[in-house]
Structures are given as C-alpha cells and as structure tokens.
Design an enzyme around this catalytic site. Sequence first.
Site, PDB file in Angstrom:
ATOM      1  N   LYS A   1       0.895  -1.038   0.150  1.00 33.18           N
ATOM      2  CA  LYS A   1       0.123  -0.015  -0.099  1.00 33.18           C
ATOM      3  C   LYS A   1       0.979   1.110  -0.106  1.00 33.18           C
ATOM      4  CE  LYS A   1      -3.891  -1.929   2.500  1.00 33.18           C
ATOM      5  NZ  LYS A   1      -3.388  -3.026   2.835  1.00 33.18           N
TER       6      LYS A   1
ATOM      7  N   GLY B   1       7.499  -6.469  -7.046  1.00 33.05           N
ATOM      8  CA  GLY B   1       6.683  -6.895  -8.459  1.00 33.05           C
ATOM      9  C   GLY B   1       6.624  -5.893  -9.343  1.00 33.05           C
TER      10      GLY B   1
ATOM     11  N   GLY C   1       4.536  -3.422 -10.037  1.00 34.59           N
ATOM     12  CA  GLY C   1       4.093  -1.972  -9.460  1.00 34.59           C
ATOM     13  C   GLY C   1       5.348  -1.585  -8.777  1.00 34.59           C
TER      14      GLY C   1
ATOM     15  N   THR D   1       7.042 -12.090  -7.500  1.00 31.37           N
ATOM     16  CA  THR D   1       5.628 -12.240  -7.348  1.00 31.37           C
ATOM     17  C   THR D   1       5.127 -13.591  -7.968  1.00 31.37           C
ATOM     18  OG1 THR D   1       3.538 -11.357  -8.431  1.00 31.37           O
ATOM     19  CG2 THR D   1       5.604 -11.197  -9.910  1.00 31.37           C
ATOM     20  N   ILE D   2       3.875 -13.780  -7.112  1.00 29.56           N
ATOM     21  CA  ILE D   2       3.228 -15.308  -7.358  1.00 29.56           C
ATOM     22  C   ILE D   2       2.641 -14.987  -8.802  1.00 29.56           C
ATOM     23  CG2 ILE D   2       3.206 -15.870  -4.951  1.00 29.56           C
ATOM     24  CD1 ILE D   2       0.084 -15.292  -5.369  1.00 29.56           C
ATOM     25  N   ASP D   3       2.581 -13.748  -9.031  1.00 24.13           N
ATOM     26  CA  ASP D   3       1.535 -13.630 -10.502  1.00 24.13           C
ATOM     27  C   ASP D   3       2.583 -13.932 -11.649  1.00 24.13           C
ATOM     28  OD1 ASP D   3      -0.204 -12.688  -8.469  1.00 24.13           O
ATOM     29  OD2 ASP D   3      -0.015 -10.712  -9.063  1.00 24.13           O
TER      30      ASP D   3
ATOM     31  N   ARG E   1      -3.895 -11.861 -10.003  1.00 19.67           N
ATOM     32  CA  ARG E   1      -4.587 -10.660 -10.669  1.00 19.67           C
ATOM     33  C   ARG E   1      -4.698 -10.685 -12.023  1.00 19.67           C
ATOM     34  NH1 ARG E   1      -4.449  -6.810  -6.685  1.00 19.67           N
ATOM     35  NH2 ARG E   1      -5.258  -5.288  -8.357  1.00 19.67           N
TER      36      ARG E   1
ATOM     37  N   ARG F   1     -18.833 -27.493  -5.928  1.00 16.00           N
ATOM     38  CA  ARG F   1     -18.094 -26.941  -4.954  1.00 16.00           C
ATOM     39  C   ARG F   1     -16.964 -26.152  -5.227  1.00 16.00           C
ATOM     40  NH1 ARG F   1     -22.485 -28.721  -3.190  1.00 16.00           N
ATOM     41  NH2 ARG F   1     -22.722 -30.100  -1.373  1.00 16.00           N
TER      42      ARG F   1
HETATM   43  O1  F6P Z   1       0.072  -9.788  -6.471  1.00 17.27           O
HETATM   44  C1  F6P Z   1       0.198 -10.659  -5.499  1.00 17.27           C
HETATM   45  C2  F6P Z   1      -1.179 -11.159  -5.125  1.00 17.27           C
HETATM   46  O2  F6P Z   1      -1.187 -12.028  -4.453  1.00 17.27           O
HETATM   47  C3  F6P Z   1      -2.248 -11.091  -6.156  1.00 17.27           C
HETATM   48  O3  F6P Z   1      -2.312 -12.309  -6.802  1.00 17.27           O
HETATM   49  C4  F6P Z   1      -3.443 -11.052  -5.484  1.00 17.27           C
HETATM   50  O4  F6P Z   1      -4.790 -10.294  -5.983  1.00 17.27           O
HETATM   51  C5  F6P Z   1      -3.167  -9.903  -4.481  1.00 17.27           C
HETATM   52  O5  F6P Z   1      -1.728  -9.886  -4.306  1.00 17.27           O
HETATM   53  C6  F6P Z   1      -3.759  -9.914  -2.969  1.00 17.27           C
HETATM   54  O6  F6P Z   1      -3.345  -8.856  -2.305  1.00 17.27           O
HETATM   55  P1  F6P Z   1      -3.611  -8.633  -0.553  1.00 17.27           P
HETATM   56  O7  F6P Z   1      -2.420  -9.613  -0.034  1.00 17.27           O
HETATM   57  O8  F6P Z   1      -3.545  -7.226  -0.262  1.00 17.27           O
HETATM   58  O9  F6P Z   1      -4.930  -9.374  -0.344  1.00 17.27           O
END
Ligand code: F6P
Length: 362
Positions: A81, A118, A120, A142-144, A188, A280
């Site tokens: 943030k 990442g 950003g 980044t996991i993304d 994301r 489910r």
């Molecule tokens: O960018 C990494 C990530 O885990 C995204 O895959 C996910 O949308 C986001 O961060 C979740 O963010 P937060 O930890 O603020 O909930």
Amino acid sequence: MKKEIRKIAVLTSGGDCAGLNAVIRAVVHRAVEGFGWEVLGVRNGTKGLMDRPVDCETLTLKLFTGNILRLGGTILGTTNKGDPFNYPMSDGSHKDRSDEIIDGLKDLGVDALIGIGGDGSMKILNRLAEKGEFQFIGVPKTIDNDVAFTEFSVGFTTAVNSAVDALDRLQPTAASHSRVMILEVMGRDAGHIAIHAGIAGGADVILIPEIPVNLDKVAEKIKAVMASGRHHSLVVCSEAIKDEAGKTMLQNMVDGQVLYGGVGHIIGEKIHEMTGAETRVTVLGHVQRGGQPAMRDRLIASAFGVHAVDLIAQGKSNRMVAWQHRGVVDVPLEEVVVRYSNVDLGGTIVATARGLGICLGD
Ligand code: F6P
C-alpha cells in the site's frame, strides 16, 4: 567512474511470497563475504525509509544460520500500500513523499539499494532511483509471474505448487461425490498460476483473464466429460477472469485498491445452473503466498541476489536481474516498467492446454 561501495541497503516491497528470504540471504552472503560491504535491511518496504529514524537493521551472516533460506514471507516485512509519489494520508488526502525516502537513504549513508518487488514496486523504485540519483538494482518477485523480461519471478513456482497440491486433493473427493470442483487461484490480471497449475493438476477447464469466458463453452465441456463416463471434473479459475464483454467479473475496492477474490462462486453457480452438476468451490487465497519456497524459487532467488550485488560492484544501476534461457541476466528497468507479461496466447503453454483438450473458456 565507479564509486567505492561500503554500505548497501535491501528491502522487500509489494505482496510477500515464498523465496524473499532466500534473496535477502544471497545478497548478504555475496555483499559481506564477496566484497566486505555492510548490508542494511530496511523494514516494511519504502515505508521504513519514511520513518525517522529510518526503520532498518544491519544484516550480518550470523542471521543466516540455516533456517532463513527455508522460511516463507519476508524477515524484513513489506507493504503493498502507499505509492510514495501519491501517498494516502490519514485525513484522506494524498501527498508526494518521495523526497522523504530519498532523504532516508541519504541519512543511512548507503551507496546503493536493492529492491525486491513486483511490477508495481519496480515502477516506483525505478522512479525514486531516477529522482534521487542513487544506484538501484531490482529483483523480480511475485506469485503472479507478470514481470516482463523474466521467465520466472521469485515466488511463482511455490504458488503454482500449492495450487497443484490443492487439485491433487480435490480430485479424489470430486470423484467420490461425482462433483465439479472449482478451484479459484490468485494472479491478478495474469493467468500464469491458473494455466500452469491447471495443466499440471489435470484440470478439464482453465479460465484465465487473458481469454474472456464464454459460459456456454464451459458447460459444453463439463457435459462432454460427463457423457464420456467420468462424472467429475476439475475447473481452475483465475481470480480476475473477464466476461464476454471483457469486463472483470468480480472485483472490490478496498482503501482505493482493487481486490479480487470470490469469482469462483459465480462460476460454480453458473455451471450448476447450466449442467445440473453438483459444484463445490475452493478459493485458495493467501495459501499460495506462504509456505516453504520450492526448489526453483530458492535457486533463482539465490542467483538473483548474487547477481544483484555483482551489478552494484560493477557500478551498474537501474537494472533488473532476470531469468532467461536457464541463467541469470540483467535488463534495463526503463524497459521492464513499460511492459506487462501475461499469458502468451500463441505460446507453448496455451497450445499444450488446447492440445490436451482442456477448455479455456472460448
Ligand atoms: O500480487 C500478488 C497477489 O497475491 C495477487 O495475486 C492478489 O490479487 C493480491 O496480491 C492480493 O493482495 P492482498 O495481499 O493485499 O490481499
């Protein structure tokens, strides 16, 4: 001319993931043992540099007695943030606090900064380095896995492994109850986690943000699986999938930040309505961010940390370390920050999924 380096700082920025500590460890090993420098670890990303005194600690080899390499999260803390160029203040206003960060670095007397982040964070840190004219090297995490120019970012493999593990656990229960199991994963705007995990975990349907979802096609696939005599199926769904109009199907704004999560329930309901199958839903969430780093994350984290320090020693700046063709390289940050790496619809991974008969929602 190359300046003499004595002290560097390292910080983690953005969402955490597995493997961050392995990068920090590699940075400290290389800087201290290889060059005799002092390493300061800044706490909570750029926020630590806004605090006075700056929130940091000296990282020595004593810290790395064996367990840190294996540890998820980040021992330095992080934040996703607060862009320092447009920082949210408690009264609701926004303020440019970038000078405070630059002054914080000056106060510490460091000669260079390594930022693990990442896409950003790379943008913000690159901008800060240009403004403050300090030596900066970025390490992608980044996991993304959406940072451009690197095949892998730290944390991606561990996240995919946790999603594959979830599919391995969901399949037997799906088969026992003749159900359609929907697994929602993070990522994301990039579908890398979904498509890698979906292929490795034997999914019948994989929905990714890069391909708008046609629910009729999804229902058709589920019915075809049932008609083939298999009465259960697995669906992997990215958190930020889009409808046919190209609109993200579910997102929330929290503190001015776009948050995803929960779209799997919409898909579950629709599949039930359209096929009659019992569904489910599992939303995997932050489980993907934690846990012990997988082998590949530890490996690239180590290579990235060592190379980042070597680049500083060579007097390089505004570069990001990257993994390409089985090795570590470095690329200019100004090129990284204007690109985004989502799933290549013409690439091997998508062709493999289609070749396996997996429905991609189109
Ligand atoms: O960018 C990494 C990530 O885990 C995204 O895959 C996910 O949308 C986001 O961060 C979740 O963010 P937060 O930890 O603020 O909930």
